[in-house]
Design an enzyme around this catalytic site. Structure first.
Site, short mmCIF file in Angstrom:
data_model
loop_
_atom_site.label_atom_id
_atom_site.label_comp_id
_atom_site.label_asym_id
_atom_site.label_seq_id
_atom_site.Cartn_x
_atom_site.Cartn_y
_atom_site.Cartn_z
CD GLN A 37 11.38 -8.56 3.52
OE1 GLN A 37 11.49 -8.27 2.34
NE2 GLN A 37 10.31 -9.19 3.99
CG ASP A 92 0.72 -4.53 2.78
OD1 ASP A 92 -0.46 -4.65 2.43
OD2 ASP A 92 1.67 -4.53 1.97
CD GLU A 112 4.99 -11.48 3.57
OE1 GLU A 112 4.39 -10.71 2.80
OE2 GLU A 112 6.24 -11.62 3.55
CG ASP A 143 9.98 -19.59 -1.74
OD1 ASP A 143 9.20 -18.98 -2.51
OD2 ASP A 143 11.14 -19.88 -2.04
CG ASP A 161 0.60 -7.23 -2.57
OD1 ASP A 161 1.43 -6.44 -3.06
OD2 ASP A 161 -0.09 -6.95 -1.57
CB SER A 162 5.98 -9.92 -5.15
OG SER A 162 6.21 -9.17 -6.32
CB SER A 163 9.09 -6.82 -2.23
OG SER A 163 9.60 -8.13 -2.13
CG ASP A 164 11.04 -3.43 -6.20
OD1 ASP A 164 9.79 -3.39 -6.19
OD2 ASP A 164 11.74 -2.43 -6.32
N1 SPM Z 1 0.97 -4.59 -0.49
C1 SPM Z 1 1.82 -3.62 -1.04
C2 SPM Z 1 3.09 -4.20 -1.48
C3 SPM Z 1 3.67 -3.43 -2.61
N2 SPM Z 1 4.29 -4.28 -3.51
C4 SPM Z 1 4.87 -3.66 -4.65
C5 SPM Z 1 6.00 -2.78 -4.32
C6 SPM Z 1 6.78 -2.44 -5.52
C7 SPM Z 1 7.58 -1.25 -5.29
N3 SPM Z 1 8.47 -1.09 -6.37
C8 SPM Z 1 8.56 0.24 -6.83
C9 SPM Z 1 9.48 0.36 -7.97
C10 SPM Z 1 10.91 0.29 -7.61
N4 SPM Z 1 11.56 -0.61 -8.46
#
Ligand code: SPM
Length: 285
Positions: A37, A92, A112, A143, A161-164
């Protein structure tokens, strides 16, 4: 391009919905394209430093506590003795910072996938990343979906604690992953997974809470307020084998860490599970 537009960060995902979020920035501190990314760290004008992955805001120094306290302390205070913890994602460092506030914790595995998120957070986001050096923390750059398949019956708590649900984190939103979470937890374990906003992602939340119902005794969904996310809120799927999300809250332990909490308290814990009718009806929770 006019000079003024260089001073604004714009979250582009919302173009599809016809809305954008713009935040005034002082400078771009770092931009790095990893194998997974684009990682960016900005110094914003109103919200301190901000971590952005593939153009999507992950956290800002100003409001990260609302997210990290809730994703962590809701499961940690529901479990009577949370000793062995797994955090998937969380590069983070904000979530492990919160986990380590609990004196019961003996060991944290942090999985991570992207080592560069950790590297850059250590360098530039020190209010969140101060706990990586704690000797209870072991870091794995793997992974998460594969990592838990190799660890059965191991953890009291798993925090995702993931991203989208696009790109690197996509597998973490599938049924197989929830089945693996069940296998990787001990028989009284609790998992909590980042599960987006009920305003924009109700179909996804119906799926995720459906997986929770299939594999866990006490499924639920709770949410918190994060002003710098597109709808101002974000929610979490709660997956528990043995403890009810509000009836089994261990209120007696809260006084140990209460002074360090800016958002979480027992009333917020209980209230965060109260859902509007449209999402209650959609999920049958
Ligand atoms: N440690 C912080 C990581 C945050 N993880 C979640 C982020 C999600 C952000 N999405 C916002 C909505 C957009 N589809």
């Amino acid at each position: 391009m006019p000079v003024e537009s260089l001073l604004w960060f714009e979250e582009k995902l919302e173009y599809e919905l016809g809305r954008t979020i713009k935040i005034k920035i002082n400078k771009l501190i770092e931009q790095y394209d990893s194998k997974f990314q684009r990682i960016e760290i900005y110094e914003t004008k109103p919200f301190g430093r901000m971590l952005v992955l593939d153009g999507i805001i992950m956290c800002t120094e100003w409001d990260e506590f609302t997210y990290h306290e809730m994703i962590t302390h809701v499961p940690m205070f529901t479990h009577p003795m949370p000793e062995n913890i797994l955090v998937i994602g969380g590069g983070d460092g904000g979530t492990i910072r919160e986990v380590l506030k609990h004196p019961e914790v003996k060991k944290i595995d942090l999985c991570e996938i992207d080592e560069h998120v950790i590297r850059l957070s250590k360098q530039h986001l020190q209010t969140m990343s101060s706990s990586f050096e704690d000797n209870r923390v072991s870091i794995f750059n793997e992974d998460g979906a594969e990592f838990i398949k190799k660890r059965k019956n191991c953890y009291d708590i798993i925090i995702v604690d993931s991203s989208d649900p696009i790109g690197a984190a996509e597998e973490l939103f599938k049924e197989n992953f929830y089945s693996s979470l069940n296998d990787s937890l001990k028989n009284n374990g609790i998992a909590v997974t980042q599960s987006e906003s009920f305003f924009y992602d109700d179909d996804l939340i119906k799926d995720l809470t459906g997986f929770a119902k299939k594999y866990f005794t006490y499924p639920a969904y709770f949410f918190t307020l994060v002003p710098t996310y597109p709808s101002g809120i974000i929610g979490f799927t709660f997956c528990s084998k043995a403890y009810h999300h509000t009836n089994d809250l261990n209120i007696d332990r809260i006084s140990q860490i209460q002074p360090s909490l800016k958002y979480y308290n027992p009333d917020i814990h209980k209230a965060s599970f109260a859902l509007p009718n449209f999402i209650k009806n959609k999920t049958n929770l």
